[in-house]
Design a protein around this motif. Structure first.
Motif, PDB file in Angstrom:
ATOM      1  N   LYS A   1     -37.171 -41.880 -27.473  1.00  0.00           N
ATOM      2  CA  LYS A   1     -36.213 -40.977 -26.841  1.00  0.00           C
ATOM      3  C   LYS A   1     -34.816 -41.598 -26.863  1.00  0.00           C
ATOM      4  CE  LYS A   1     -39.145 -37.791 -25.185  1.00  0.00           C
ATOM      5  NZ  LYS A   1     -39.054 -36.344 -25.495  1.00  0.00           N
TER       6      LYS A   1
ATOM      7  N   TYR B   1     -33.637 -38.682 -16.403  1.00  0.00           N
ATOM      8  CA  TYR B   1     -34.322 -37.388 -16.479  1.00  0.00           C
ATOM      9  C   TYR B   1     -34.314 -36.686 -15.130  1.00  0.00           C
ATOM     10  CZ  TYR B   1     -35.730 -39.236 -20.963  1.00  0.00           C
ATOM     11  OH  TYR B   1     -35.709 -39.749 -22.233  1.00  0.00           O
TER      12      TYR B   1
ATOM     13  N   THR C   1     -38.081 -34.582 -16.941  1.00  0.00           N
ATOM     14  CA  THR C   1     -38.198 -34.007 -18.278  1.00  0.00           C
ATOM     15  C   THR C   1     -36.898 -33.320 -18.671  1.00  0.00           C
ATOM     16  OG1 THR C   1     -39.470 -32.482 -19.678  1.00  0.00           O
ATOM     17  CG2 THR C   1     -39.070 -31.798 -17.403  1.00  0.00           C
TER      18      THR C   1
ATOM     19  N   ASP D   1     -37.534 -31.244 -21.528  1.00  0.00           N
ATOM     20  CA  ASP D   1     -38.207 -30.307 -22.429  1.00  0.00           C
ATOM     21  C   ASP D   1     -38.505 -29.004 -21.696  1.00  0.00           C
ATOM     22  OD1 ASP D   1     -38.212 -32.241 -24.457  1.00  0.00           O
ATOM     23  OD2 ASP D   1     -40.046 -33.143 -23.668  1.00  0.00           O
TER      24      ASP D   1
END
Length: 760
Positions: free
Chosen positions: A101, A663, A673, A675
């Motif tokens: 990431k 995050y 997250t 996403d």
């Protein structure tokens, strides 16, 4: 709080304890040296160092802590004790790291040594600075200058930027695209077209004198939190704030001042926006037309009653052109069309328009929510139309205020980092340095990436940034990037752009702005330009992360000496030893903007380089400000159809540009997250989806290419119908390289046509 602008998803107001907790978390992750506290104390103050985060101005009368949450995070992030040394590559290959990431890549710490990619081992290996410069220079000497691009982010100071532009032109091209190509180039082109100025027209003092702010597509809570202080002060004196944004941004909903002990103890919130209108993505043209219609109707009523005119007729007659055509368009506009295209009701627009009519002095603020559309320049022209109707440009407490993203992105353009030759005094460069600068325009970043994909661009030099993560058509760009002859990245930390090395690839580690830059004449100061066209000096006091680091300026001159033939007028070593000499050159090149540059370097609040539109001097061909008659009521290049959504890319409060600090997006209630795809509940139901379902977004741009981003969880959010949101830069894989503003070529990242498919 006004229930119309309550954000059910947010964990609380901007600022306050949430801000302090977020800073503390980054502190715990990076474990910077104890000197970071002294560095933060000096941040954005005269004689201190200028934040590497946003370009918000630095006031002469500063607060005790003149930094915001994101500014503190940027400083902590660069002052980490973690180091990415050559030993890191003993355990990791480039191919392996492509699975990491963005956050994890940067957490490896500060880069310490110049590195060269070794294809045999798929690793970067340590080289000396001399070896790096010699290797870069030898490749550059074999290439056609037109095939080489000199890109820059907004990190480097004015001195390094000026020499970088000189290097490119002495090498033989004007290929100097910059990060503004991807965010505010629409401002540079759009504003210049209608008022003759490529930048905003206000100064700091105007913030305290305005009666009203109208915000369009700008989020101070995440992107420029220090703006919240003058907004709070404006509310306390009774000023009004009206916001147009598809997303409920907490910084424009409410704010708890972390520098006010009573606010912190009591939890007292300042409600920021009096009216918050969630315009649909691409609907600002219609929304602003509706506001203009309210203004014209109010003027008609006042004139019929024999009362003071609402329109500033004297200003319009003396200073503008195009009024009759525009006013005809306003009168003919149908409210049903305005409602359909804006996603707002006539009643809501009339309420907002009434605020504008009653305010004597208005500042129009905007961000990338206006610039990053296929017709982003039309958005800006429409905002200027609104301001011109009541003479709200070129007087105290009023004007146009684009909020720039990166620290010195505006300033780099000022000192010559520009691909358009008309923006650069080539005659002065010729006289100063005794060479003939190239006369052909260089390449915009969109055209550079397209040239890369066609195999025409053979080399990229990147002065800062994480370009491969920031550009559209990311997957195709990565493949093309690796096919180049040469890629050079000047960086402080590891990022994704390093992981697709060209045939010859180098990582050159540089000092951060807070660190001592020791040269022949001592510790050097650099300078930057803020969003209000003020120049600030910056000097670092911290021990460098490694003694092997070089300044950005020293890296530029090292490449120049290796790539160019010697010339008595190109005094790279002298300039490296004394940055004041470079400032003298800038002053000679731009004498009106930089008069007495060295003497004024540390002026509290910066020194103003001037702005014609601020003085009602319109540097347009007509020598007047221009009313623009819109040819369409939205800023899109595509039509709606069943199943097609307008994807708006967003940033969290835990990131700056492509740098991901963590995050936690507490303003949207998203933790752990990135996403996700945010949709309103009505769209979720109509699409046959469920909250928590995993989906993929598919580009619906009509060019025959399938672009997909999967693994996204559906999250209900308060949004207009048809507008959905997900994070930048992850969504760049969905943006076609040809999906951009028609005038500036700025990628249209705020209105991407997509469809949604179930994933798996």
């Amino acid at each position: 709080m006004n229930e119309r602008i309550k954000d059910a998803e947010s964990e609380g107001p901007a600022g306050g304890w949430g801000s302090l907790k977020s800073i503390a978390r980054i502190y715990g992750e990076t474990w910077p040296t104890p000197a970071v506290l002294e560095t933060l104390r000096r941040q954005n103050k005269p004689g201190g160092f200028m934040c590497v985060s946003c370009a918000w101005p630095k006031p002469a009368n500063y607060h005790a802590f003149e930094f915001c949450e994101n500014g503190a995070k940027a400083t902590l992030w660069e002052m980490t004790t973690a180091r990415c040394t050559p030993d890191f590559w003993k355990d990791h290959t480039v191919t392996e790291l492509r699975e990491w990431k963005d956050h994890d890549l940067e957490k490896t710490g500060r880069l310490t040594q110049p590195m060269r990619y070794d294809a045999a081992s798929d690793r970067y290996v340590e080289v000396s600075w001399d070896e790096a410069f010699a290797g870069i220079g030898s490749v550059l000497k074999t290439l056609d200058p037109k095939s080489v691009v000199f890109y820059s982010s907004g990190h480097a100071g004015l001195e390094a930027s000026y020499l970088y532009a000189l290097l490119a032109r002495a090498y033989g091209n004007n290929n100097l695209p910059q990060s503004s190509n991807m965010c505010h180039e629409t401002t540079s082109v759009g504003l210049t077209k209608v008022i003759g100025s490529p930048v905003g027209t206000i100064v700091w003092e105007d913030l305290a004198k305005t009666d009203c702010f109208f915000f369009f597509g700008q989020n101070p809570g995440t992107n420029s939190p220090r703006f919240l202080h003058p907004l709070q002060e404006a509310k306390q004196r009774g000023a009004k704030i009206v916001t147009f944004n598809p997303v409920l941004e907490q910084g424009l909903v409410s704010f708890v001042n972390p520098q006010n002990p009573l606010d912190m103890i009591s939890g007292h919130e300042t409600q920021i926006s009096d009216h918050y209108l969630q315009v649909q993505s691409g609907g600002d043209v219609a929304a602003i037309l509706g506001l203009c219609k309210v203004v014209v109707e109010a003027d008609d009523i006042a004139r019929a009653r024999g009362e003071k005119r609402v329109l500033d007729v004297e200003f319009i007659d003396q200073h503008t052109t195009g009024f009759d055509s525009f006013i005809h368009c306003v009168r003919e506009a149908d409210w049903a069309d305005i409602e359909r295209e804006s996603g707002l009701t006539e009643a809501a627009l009339r309420e907002a328009g009434d605020v504008y009519v009653k305010a004597e002095r208005v500042i129009g603020v905007y961000g990338m929510g206006l610039t990053q559309h296929s017709h982003g320049a039309l958005n800006i022209a429409m905002l200027v139309n609104l301001l011109l109707l009541r003479g709200n440009i070129g007087r105290e407490g009023a004007g146009c205020c684009p909020v720039r993203g990166h620290s010195n992105v505006q300033g780099q353009r000022t000192v010559g980092v520009a691909e358009k030759t008309k923006l650069v005094p080539m005659d002065k460069l010729k006289a100063l340095f005794d060479f003939d600068p190239p006369t052909d325009d260089g390449t915009h970043i969109v055209d550079a990436i397209k040239g890369l994909m066609r195999g025409e661009i053979k080399a990229f030099i990147s002065l800062g940034g994480n370009l491969l993560r920031a550009v559209p058509d990311q997957k195709a760009a990565e493949k093309a990037w690796a096919a180049q002859e040469l890629a050079v990245m000047v960086s402080t930390k590891l990022n994704r752009s390093h992981l697709f090395p060209a045939k010859n690839a180098y990582i050159l580690p540089c000092l951060s702005r807070s660190e001592i830059d020791e040269q022949a004449t001592g510790n050097q100061a650099v300078s930057i330009e803020d969003s209000f066209s003020h120049i600030h000096g910056s000097i670092g006091k911290r021990t460098p992360a490694a003694q092997t680091l070089k300044s950005e300026l020293a890296i530029v001159t090292g490449i120049a000496k290796a790539a160019l033939a010697p010339s008595p007028k190109l005094k790279w070593d002298e300039w490296t030893g004394d940055y004041g000499l470079v400032r003298d050159l800038i002053e000679k090149t731009y004498p009106e903007d930089f008069k007495d540059y060295n003497e004024r370097l540390f002026t509290p609040g910066g020194f103003y380089r001037g702005n014609g539109a601020h003085e009602r001097i319109w540097e347009t061909p007509e020598k007047k400000a221009i009313f623009t008659t819109p040819e369409q009521l939205n800023s899109l290049s595509f039509a709606d159809r069943p199943g097609r959504y307008r994807l708006l890319t967003m940033r969290s409060n835990d990131q700056f540009n492509t740098t991901i600090y963590g995050y936690s997006d507490r303003f949207r209630g998203i933790e752990g997250t990135r996403d996700v795809v945010l949709m309103c509940e009505e769209d979720i139901a109509a699409a046959g989806l469920k909250a928590g379902q995993t989906v993929r977004l598919v580009s619906d741009f009509d060019d025959g290419t399938r672009r997909v981003l999967g693994g996204l969880t559906v999250r209900p959010h308060t949004l207009p119908r048809g507008t959905i949101c997900s994070y930048y830069p992850e969504c760049n894989v969905l943006i076609a390289i040809d999906h951009h503003d028609q005038l500036s070529k700025t990628p249209a990242s705020k209105s991407i046509p997509v469809t949604i498919e179930a994933d798996g």
